[in-house]
Motif scaffolding. Sequence first.
Motif, mmCIF file in Angstrom:
data_model
loop_
_atom_site.group_PDB
_atom_site.id
_atom_site.type_symbol
_atom_site.label_atom_id
_atom_site.label_comp_id
_atom_site.label_asym_id
_atom_site.label_seq_id
_atom_site.Cartn_x
_atom_site.Cartn_y
_atom_site.Cartn_z
ATOM 1 N N ALA A 65 0.815 -1.224 0.000
ATOM 2 C CA ALA A 65 0.000 0.000 0.000
ATOM 3 C C ALA A 65 0.848 1.273 0.000
ATOM 4 C CB ALA A 65 -0.951 -0.004 1.192
ATOM 5 N N LEU A 66 2.108 1.163 0.351
ATOM 6 C CA LEU A 66 2.988 2.341 0.298
ATOM 7 C C LEU A 66 3.272 2.751 -1.144
ATOM 8 C CD1 LEU A 66 5.586 1.459 3.093
ATOM 9 C CD2 LEU A 66 3.690 3.101 3.225
ATOM 10 N N ASP A 67 3.287 1.772 -2.064
ATOM 11 C CA ASP A 67 3.603 2.038 -3.473
ATOM 12 C C ASP A 67 2.367 2.242 -4.344
ATOM 13 O OD1 ASP A 67 6.367 1.902 -3.177
ATOM 14 O OD2 ASP A 67 6.449 -0.238 -3.632
ATOM 15 N N LEU A 68 1.344 1.421 -4.125
ATOM 16 C CA LEU A 68 0.151 1.444 -4.974
ATOM 17 C C LEU A 68 -1.097 1.257 -4.120
ATOM 18 C CD1 LEU A 68 1.289 -0.930 -7.872
ATOM 19 C CD2 LEU A 68 1.000 1.543 -8.019
ATOM 20 N N PRO A 69 -2.228 1.779 -4.593
ATOM 21 C CA PRO A 69 -3.469 1.543 -3.849
ATOM 22 C C PRO A 69 -3.865 0.065 -3.913
ATOM 23 C CG PRO A 69 -3.930 2.697 -5.905
ATOM 24 C CD PRO A 69 -2.435 2.596 -5.782
ATOM 25 N N GLN A 70 -4.289 -0.449 -2.785
ATOM 26 C CA GLN A 70 -4.813 -1.810 -2.688
ATOM 27 C C GLN A 70 -6.334 -1.657 -2.620
ATOM 28 O OE1 GLN A 70 -2.276 -4.213 -2.943
ATOM 29 N NE2 GLN A 70 -1.171 -2.287 -3.219
ATOM 30 N N ILE A 71 -7.003 -1.909 -3.732
ATOM 31 C CA ILE A 71 -8.414 -1.557 -3.877
ATOM 32 C C ILE A 71 -9.303 -2.608 -3.223
ATOM 33 C CG2 ILE A 71 -10.260 -1.060 -5.534
ATOM 34 C CD1 ILE A 71 -7.995 1.055 -5.423
ATOM 35 N N VAL A 72 -10.295 -2.120 -2.491
ATOM 36 C CA VAL A 72 -11.276 -3.003 -1.865
ATOM 37 C C VAL A 72 -12.681 -2.596 -2.284
ATOM 38 C CG1 VAL A 72 -9.887 -3.641 0.147
ATOM 39 C CG2 VAL A 72 -11.301 -1.590 0.247
ATOM 40 N N ALA A 73 -13.566 -3.587 -2.298
ATOM 41 C CA ALA A 73 -15.003 -3.355 -2.452
ATOM 42 C C ALA A 73 -15.604 -3.577 -1.076
ATOM 43 C CB ALA A 73 -15.603 -4.325 -3.468
ATOM 44 N N VAL A 74 -16.321 -2.577 -0.595
ATOM 45 C CA VAL A 74 -16.895 -2.637 0.749
ATOM 46 C C VAL A 74 -18.412 -2.603 0.646
ATOM 47 C CG1 VAL A 74 -16.994 -1.486 2.996
ATOM 48 C CG2 VAL A 74 -14.855 -1.472 1.688
ATOM 49 N N HIS A 75 -19.052 -3.504 1.375
ATOM 50 C CA HIS A 75 -20.517 -3.545 1.474
ATOM 51 C C HIS A 75 -20.865 -3.635 2.959
ATOM 52 C CE1 HIS A 75 -24.667 -4.463 0.512
ATOM 53 N NE2 HIS A 75 -24.601 -5.507 1.318
ATOM 54 N N ASP A 76 -21.668 -2.703 3.420
ATOM 55 C CA ASP A 76 -22.051 -2.660 4.841
ATOM 56 C C ASP A 76 -20.819 -2.745 5.757
ATOM 57 O OD1 ASP A 76 -24.745 -2.382 4.281
ATOM 58 O OD2 ASP A 76 -25.170 -4.532 4.485
ATOM 59 N N GLU A 77 -19.799 -1.949 5.448
ATOM 60 C CA GLU A 77 -18.566 -1.830 6.226
ATOM 61 C C GLU A 77 -17.724 -3.104 6.280
ATOM 62 O OE1 GLU A 77 -19.048 0.197 9.965
ATOM 63 O OE2 GLU A 77 -20.672 1.432 9.167
ATOM 64 N N LYS A 78 -17.974 -4.024 5.335
ATOM 65 C CA LYS A 78 -17.219 -5.278 5.271
ATOM 66 C C LYS A 78 -16.547 -5.372 3.905
ATOM 67 C CE LYS A 78 -17.658 -10.272 5.243
ATOM 68 N NZ LYS A 78 -18.529 -11.377 4.914
ATOM 69 N N VAL A 79 -15.256 -5.717 3.883
ATOM 70 C CA VAL A 79 -14.547 -5.945 2.633
ATOM 71 C C VAL A 79 -15.076 -7.238 2.014
ATOM 72 C CG1 VAL A 79 -12.308 -6.490 1.589
ATOM 73 C CG2 VAL A 79 -12.465 -4.702 3.337
ATOM 74 N N VAL A 80 -15.644 -7.112 0.805
ATOM 75 C CA VAL A 80 -16.202 -8.279 0.107
ATOM 76 C C VAL A 80 -15.435 -8.590 -1.176
ATOM 77 C CG1 VAL A 80 -18.490 -7.983 1.139
ATOM 78 C CG2 VAL A 80 -17.969 -6.891 -1.070
ATOM 79 N N GLY A 81 -14.415 -7.800 -1.449
ATOM 80 C CA GLY A 81 -13.560 -8.048 -2.599
ATOM 81 C C GLY A 81 -12.328 -7.183 -2.507
ATOM 82 N N TYR A 82 -11.264 -7.632 -3.151
ATOM 83 C CA TYR A 82 -10.048 -6.831 -3.152
ATOM 84 C C TYR A 82 -9.249 -7.092 -4.421
ATOM 85 C CZ TYR A 82 -7.732 -11.143 -1.581
ATOM 86 O OH TYR A 82 -7.271 -12.436 -1.475
ATOM 87 N N ASN A 83 -8.444 -6.110 -4.775
ATOM 88 C CA ASN A 83 -7.488 -6.239 -5.871
ATOM 89 C C ASN A 83 -6.162 -5.682 -5.379
ATOM 90 O OD1 ASN A 83 -6.364 -6.696 -8.380
ATOM 91 N ND2 ASN A 83 -7.090 -4.773 -9.235
ATOM 92 N N LEU A 84 -5.228 -6.573 -5.124
ATOM 93 C CA LEU A 84 -3.908 -6.169 -4.654
ATOM 94 C C LEU A 84 -3.013 -5.880 -5.856
ATOM 95 C CD1 LEU A 84 -3.397 -8.865 -1.864
ATOM 96 C CD2 LEU A 84 -4.538 -6.636 -1.709
ATOM 97 N N ALA A 85 -2.104 -4.957 -5.695
ATOM 98 C CA ALA A 85 -1.201 -4.594 -6.785
ATOM 99 C C ALA A 85 0.179 -4.297 -6.221
ATOM 100 C CB ALA A 85 -1.744 -3.367 -7.515
ATOM 101 N N MET A 86 1.182 -4.501 -7.072
ATOM 102 C CA MET A 86 2.552 -4.213 -6.657
ATOM 103 C C MET A 86 3.350 -3.694 -7.849
ATOM 104 S SD MET A 86 4.318 -7.980 -6.304
ATOM 105 C CE MET A 86 2.921 -9.072 -6.084
ATOM 106 N N THR A 87 4.459 -3.076 -7.550
ATOM 107 C CA THR A 87 5.370 -2.620 -8.582
ATOM 108 C C THR A 87 6.452 -3.678 -8.790
ATOM 109 O OG1 THR A 87 6.819 -1.505 -7.012
ATOM 110 C CG2 THR A 87 4.997 -0.194 -7.938
ATOM 111 N N ALA A 88 7.189 -3.521 -9.860
ATOM 112 C CA ALA A 88 8.274 -4.460 -10.148
ATOM 113 C C ALA A 88 9.363 -4.436 -9.078
ATOM 114 C CB ALA A 88 8.873 -4.153 -11.523
ATOM 115 N N SER A 89 9.414 -3.378 -8.275
ATOM 116 C CA SER A 89 10.424 -3.304 -7.209
ATOM 117 C C SER A 89 10.237 -4.399 -6.156
ATOM 118 C CB SER A 89 10.383 -1.930 -6.533
ATOM 119 O OG SER A 89 9.169 -1.759 -5.828
ATOM 120 N N MET A 90 9.056 -4.996 -6.096
ATOM 121 C CA MET A 90 8.809 -6.065 -5.122
ATOM 122 C C MET A 90 9.618 -7.314 -5.436
ATOM 123 S SD MET A 90 7.032 -4.782 -2.772
ATOM 124 C CE MET A 90 6.622 -6.219 -1.817
#
Length: 186
Positions: free
Chosen positions: A53-78
Motif C-alpha cells: 500500500a505504500l507504493d500502490l493503492p490496494q483496492i477493496v469493495a466494501v458492502h455494509d462496512e465489510k470488505v467483500v472483494g479486493y485487488n492487490l497490486a505491486m510494482t516491479a520493485s517487489m
Amino acid sequence: MEFILKAASTPQEFEQILDLQRQNLYTLLSKEDQEKQGFVFAEHTMELLQTLALDLPQIVAVHDEKVVGYNLAMTASMKEVLPSITPMFNAFETCIFNNKPLTDYQYIVGGQVCVDKDFRGHGLLSRLYSETKNQVSIAYEACVTEISTRNIRSLKVHQRLGFEVIGTYHDGVEQWNIVAWDFKRV
C-alpha cells in the motif's frame, strides 16, 4: 446492492482482506470448489499488505462496512523484496505484449484479486480492476499478473475483462499463464 470501491487504508480493512484471502486459499478448498469457484494462491501478511500500500493503492469493495472483494497490486520493485516471486518476474522478461517486450512498458503487477463467494455475480472483479486502473493509469500503461493454469475460472474471467495470455512458465511447483491488460484499451 451498493458497494464502495476505494483504497484500503485501515488495519481493519487489511485484516478483512487477509480473512477473505484465507477463505479462498487453494490449500483450504476442495478440488471441486477450486474448479467451480476459483482460488487464490499466495498468502499475505499484514506487514506485506501495508508495504504494498505504500507504493500502490490496494483496492477493496466494501458492502455494509465489510470488505467483500479486493485487488492487490505491486510494482516491479517487489522482486527485490519477495524472492518467492522472482520466477514470475524472470518469466515476464521473456514476454511480448502488443508486439513489444513487456519490459518496455511501465506496468503494475496484479498481486491477487478475490471476491467473496456470496458477492460474486455483481461485476465486482471488473469494478475492482477498473478502480485500480483509474487510480494508477497516469503512471502505468498495463497490468500484468499470473494465473495458475489449473484456475480455469479465473483465466476466463480475466480474458472477459480484456487480459490476454502473453506467456506461460513453470516455477518448479505450478504451471502459470502470464496475462496482461493494456490500460489504453477500453
